[in-house]
Design a protein around this motif. Structure first.
Motif, PDB file in Angstrom:
ATOM      1  N   ILE A   1       0.862  -1.173   0.000  1.00 44.38           N
ATOM      2  CA  ILE A   1       0.000   0.000   0.000  1.00 44.38           C
ATOM      3  C   ILE A   1       0.902   1.227   0.000  1.00 44.38           C
ATOM      4  CG2 ILE A   1      -1.701   1.327   1.299  1.00 44.38           C
ATOM      5  CD1 ILE A   1      -2.699  -1.325   2.450  1.00 44.38           C
ATOM      6  N   ARG A   2       0.555   2.176  -0.868  1.00 42.57           N
ATOM      7  CA  ARG A   2       1.307   3.430  -0.903  1.00 42.57           C
ATOM      8  C   ARG A   2       0.304   4.573  -1.013  1.00 42.57           C
ATOM      9  NH1 ARG A   2       5.017   3.971  -5.800  1.00 42.57           N
ATOM     10  NH2 ARG A   2       3.433   5.335  -6.648  1.00 42.57           N
ATOM     11  N   VAL A   3       0.545   5.630  -0.253  1.00 44.22           N
ATOM     12  CA  VAL A   3      -0.286   6.831  -0.299  1.00 44.22           C
ATOM     13  C   VAL A   3       0.634   8.017  -0.550  1.00 44.22           C
ATOM     14  CG1 VAL A   3      -1.888   8.309   0.971  1.00 44.22           C
ATOM     15  CG2 VAL A   3      -1.934   5.833   1.334  1.00 44.22           C
ATOM     16  N   ASP A   4       0.306   8.773  -1.597  1.00 43.29           N
ATOM     17  CA  ASP A   4       1.090   9.961  -1.930  1.00 43.29           C
ATOM     18  C   ASP A   4       0.184  11.181  -1.895  1.00 43.29           C
ATOM     19  OD1 ASP A   4       3.577   8.641  -2.561  1.00 43.29           O
ATOM     20  OD2 ASP A   4       2.634   7.946  -4.413  1.00 43.29           O
ATOM     21  N   ASP A   5       0.669  12.249  -1.253  1.00 41.12           N
ATOM     22  CA  ASP A   5      -0.036  13.527  -1.257  1.00 41.12           C
ATOM     23  C   ASP A   5       0.427  14.288  -2.490  1.00 41.12           C
ATOM     24  OD1 ASP A   5      -1.030  16.093  -0.869  1.00 41.12           O
ATOM     25  OD2 ASP A   5      -0.605  16.081   1.273  1.00 41.12           O
ATOM     26  N   THR A   6      -0.487  14.532  -3.420  1.00 46.20           N
ATOM     27  CA  THR A   6      -0.137  15.200  -4.678  1.00 46.20           C
ATOM     28  C   THR A   6      -0.293  16.715  -4.593  1.00 46.20           C
ATOM     29  OG1 THR A   6      -2.379  15.060  -5.577  1.00 46.20           O
ATOM     30  CG2 THR A   6      -0.908  13.179  -5.980  1.00 46.20           C
ATOM     31  N   GLY A   7      -0.722  17.203  -3.453  1.00 47.05           N
ATOM     32  CA  GLY A   7      -1.015  18.627  -3.313  1.00 47.05           C
ATOM     33  C   GLY A   7      -2.471  18.917  -3.614  1.00 47.05           C
ATOM     34  N   ALA A   8      -2.988  18.317  -4.684  1.00 46.02           N
ATOM     35  CA  ALA A   8      -4.396  18.481  -5.055  1.00 46.02           C
ATOM     36  C   ALA A   8      -5.261  17.398  -4.419  1.00 46.02           C
ATOM     37  CB  ALA A   8      -4.550  18.434  -6.570  1.00 46.02           C
ATOM     38  N   GLY A   9      -4.622  16.406  -3.811  1.00 46.06           N
ATOM     39  CA  GLY A   9      -5.369  15.306  -3.206  1.00 46.06           C
ATOM     40  C   GLY A   9      -4.438  14.163  -2.865  1.00 46.06           C
ATOM     41  N   LEU A  10      -4.992  12.977  -2.775  1.00 47.21           N
ATOM     42  CA  LEU A  10      -4.220  11.791  -2.436  1.00 47.21           C
ATOM     43  C   LEU A  10      -4.287  10.780  -3.568  1.00 47.21           C
ATOM     44  CD1 LEU A  10      -5.399  11.211   1.244  1.00 47.21           C
ATOM     45  CD2 LEU A  10      -3.285  12.290   0.483  1.00 47.21           C
ATOM     46  N   HIS A  11      -3.167  10.103  -3.793  1.00 52.87           N
ATOM     47  CA  HIS A  11      -3.104   9.007  -4.745  1.00 52.87           C
ATOM     48  C   HIS A  11      -2.803   7.758  -3.928  1.00 52.87           C
ATOM     49  CE1 HIS A  11      -1.048   6.378  -7.726  1.00 52.87           C
ATOM     50  NE2 HIS A  11      -2.109   6.739  -8.419  1.00 52.87           N
ATOM     51  N   LEU A  12      -3.714   6.778  -3.966  1.00 46.16           N
ATOM     52  CA  LEU A  12      -3.546   5.536  -3.231  1.00 46.16           C
ATOM     53  C   LEU A  12      -3.261   4.416  -4.207  1.00 46.16           C
ATOM     54  CD1 LEU A  12      -5.901   7.346  -1.813  1.00 46.16           C
ATOM     55  CD2 LEU A  12      -6.013   5.420  -0.292  1.00 46.16           C
ATOM     56  N   LEU A  13      -2.280   3.577  -3.898  1.00 47.79           N
ATOM     57  CA  LEU A  13      -1.933   2.439  -4.734  1.00 47.79           C
ATOM     58  C   LEU A  13      -1.874   1.206  -3.856  1.00 47.79           C
ATOM     59  CD1 LEU A  13       0.522   2.068  -7.548  1.00 47.79           C
ATOM     60  CD2 LEU A  13       0.867   0.622  -5.569  1.00 47.79           C
ATOM     61  N   THR A  14      -2.564   0.165  -4.255  1.00 45.08           N
ATOM     62  CA  THR A  14      -2.448  -1.127  -3.586  1.00 45.08           C
ATOM     63  C   THR A  14      -1.984  -2.134  -4.624  1.00 45.08           C
ATOM     64  OG1 THR A  14      -4.749  -1.744  -3.993  1.00 45.08           O
ATOM     65  CG2 THR A  14      -4.268  -0.629  -1.919  1.00 45.08           C
ATOM     66  N   SER A  15      -1.152  -3.057  -4.184  1.00 45.84           N
ATOM     67  CA  SER A  15      -0.599  -4.062  -5.075  1.00 45.84           C
ATOM     68  C   SER A  15      -0.471  -5.368  -4.305  1.00 45.84           C
ATOM     69  CB  SER A  15       0.770  -3.588  -5.576  1.00 45.84           C
ATOM     70  OG  SER A  15       1.394  -4.575  -6.339  1.00 45.84           O
ATOM     71  N   ASP A  16      -0.830  -6.485  -4.965  1.00 46.93           N
ATOM     72  CA  ASP A  16      -0.659  -7.795  -4.341  1.00 46.93           C
ATOM     73  C   ASP A  16      -0.384  -8.838  -5.411  1.00 46.93           C
ATOM     74  OD1 ASP A  16      -3.105  -9.256  -5.226  1.00 46.93           O
ATOM     75  OD2 ASP A  16      -4.151  -7.765  -4.037  1.00 46.93           O
ATOM     76  N   ASP A  17       0.067  -9.999  -4.969  1.00 43.62           N
ATOM     77  CA  ASP A  17       0.368 -11.073  -5.905  1.00 43.62           C
ATOM     78  C   ASP A  17      -0.662 -12.195  -5.836  1.00 43.62           C
ATOM     79  OD1 ASP A  17       1.048 -12.139  -3.463  1.00 43.62           O
ATOM     80  OD2 ASP A  17       3.079 -12.710  -4.032  1.00 43.62           O
ATOM     81  N   GLY A  18      -1.876 -11.848  -5.450  1.00 44.12           N
ATOM     82  CA  GLY A  18      -2.961 -12.825  -5.357  1.00 44.12           C
ATOM     83  C   GLY A  18      -3.535 -13.162  -6.723  1.00 44.12           C
ATOM     84  N   VAL A  19      -4.612 -13.915  -6.708  1.00 46.47           N
ATOM     85  CA  VAL A  19      -5.326 -14.283  -7.922  1.00 46.47           C
ATOM     86  C   VAL A  19      -5.778 -13.006  -8.630  1.00 46.47           C
ATOM     87  CG1 VAL A  19      -7.389 -15.466  -8.771  1.00 46.47           C
ATOM     88  CG2 VAL A  19      -6.104 -16.434  -6.867  1.00 46.47           C
ATOM     89  N   PRO A  20      -5.635 -12.916  -9.959  1.00 48.21           N
ATOM     90  CA  PRO A  20      -6.095 -11.718 -10.662  1.00 48.21           C
ATOM     91  C   PRO A  20      -7.560 -11.406 -10.330  1.00 48.21           C
ATOM     92  CG  PRO A  20      -4.872 -13.120 -12.169  1.00 48.21           C
ATOM     93  CD  PRO A  20      -5.058 -13.895 -10.887  1.00 48.21           C
ATOM     94  N   PHE A  21      -7.814 -10.171  -9.933  1.00 50.40           N
ATOM     95  CA  PHE A  21      -9.170  -9.742  -9.575  1.00 50.40           C
ATOM     96  C   PHE A  21      -9.326  -8.267  -9.903  1.00 50.40           C
ATOM     97  CE2 PHE A  21     -12.068  -7.745  -6.470  1.00 50.40           C
ATOM     98  CZ  PHE A  21     -13.240  -8.352  -6.879  1.00 50.40           C
ATOM     99  N   ASN A  22     -10.212  -7.978 -10.824  1.00 45.36           N
ATOM    100  CA  ASN A  22     -10.482  -6.599 -11.212  1.00 45.36           C
ATOM    101  C   ASN A  22     -11.701  -6.102 -10.441  1.00 45.36           C
ATOM    102  OD1 ASN A  22     -11.178  -4.192 -12.421  1.00 45.36           O
ATOM    103  ND2 ASN A  22     -10.869  -4.918 -14.499  1.00 45.36           N
ATOM    104  N   PRO A  23     -11.517  -5.246  -9.437  1.00 43.70           N
ATOM    105  CA  PRO A  23     -12.649  -4.762  -8.649  1.00 43.70           C
ATOM    106  C   PRO A  23     -13.618  -3.908  -9.456  1.00 43.70           C
ATOM    107  CG  PRO A  23     -10.672  -3.543  -8.081  1.00 43.70           C
ATOM    108  CD  PRO A  23     -10.253  -4.653  -9.005  1.00 43.70           C
ATOM    109  N   LEU A  24     -13.166  -3.377 -10.586  1.00 43.34           N
ATOM    110  CA  LEU A  24     -14.051  -2.557 -11.418  1.00 43.34           C
ATOM    111  C   LEU A  24     -15.135  -3.393 -12.075  1.00 43.34           C
ATOM    112  CD1 LEU A  24     -11.381  -0.304 -13.160  1.00 43.34           C
ATOM    113  CD2 LEU A  24     -12.599   0.100 -11.022  1.00 43.34           C
ATOM    114  N   LEU A  25     -14.933  -4.709 -12.165  1.00 40.80           N
ATOM    115  CA  LEU A  25     -15.917  -5.601 -12.772  1.00 40.80           C
ATOM    116  C   LEU A  25     -16.830  -6.267 -11.746  1.00 40.80           C
ATOM    117  CD1 LEU A  25     -13.629  -7.330 -15.437  1.00 40.80           C
ATOM    118  CD2 LEU A  25     -15.116  -5.331 -15.714  1.00 40.80           C
TER     119      LEU A  25
END
Length: 74
Positions: A1-25
């Motif tokens: 998990i990574r959280v970056d403050d861009t000044g205009a907001g936050l950018h969150l990134l999560t990454s794992d090596d689990g089974v492929p899973f697209n939460p958008l679907l």
């Protein structure tokens, strides 16, 4: 998990090596039935969809990568 403050907001990134899973679907979460009757799971994705200003998914180098942008509401 990574959280970056861009000044205009936050950018969150999560990454794992689990089974492929697209939460958008994933099917929308049931938010109308009584809690005791709802299936387990899906509320995290629901919250990301509700509160994220942008949401993206990719599967790269055998890793799930989800990015979410949250804009500041000044």
């Amino acid at each position: 998990i990574r959280v970056d403050d861009t000044g205009a907001g936050l950018h969150l990134l999560t990454s794992d090596d689990g089974v492929p899973f697209n939460p958008l679907l994933a099917a929308p979460a049931d938010t109308t039935s009584p809690l005791a009757q709802r299936p387990i799971g899906g509320l995290g994705i629901h919250l990301m969809r509700q509160y994220g200003d942008s949401l993206s998914y990719e599967y790269e180098n055998e890793r799930n990568i989800v990015r979410m942008q949250l804009q500041r509401g000044d």
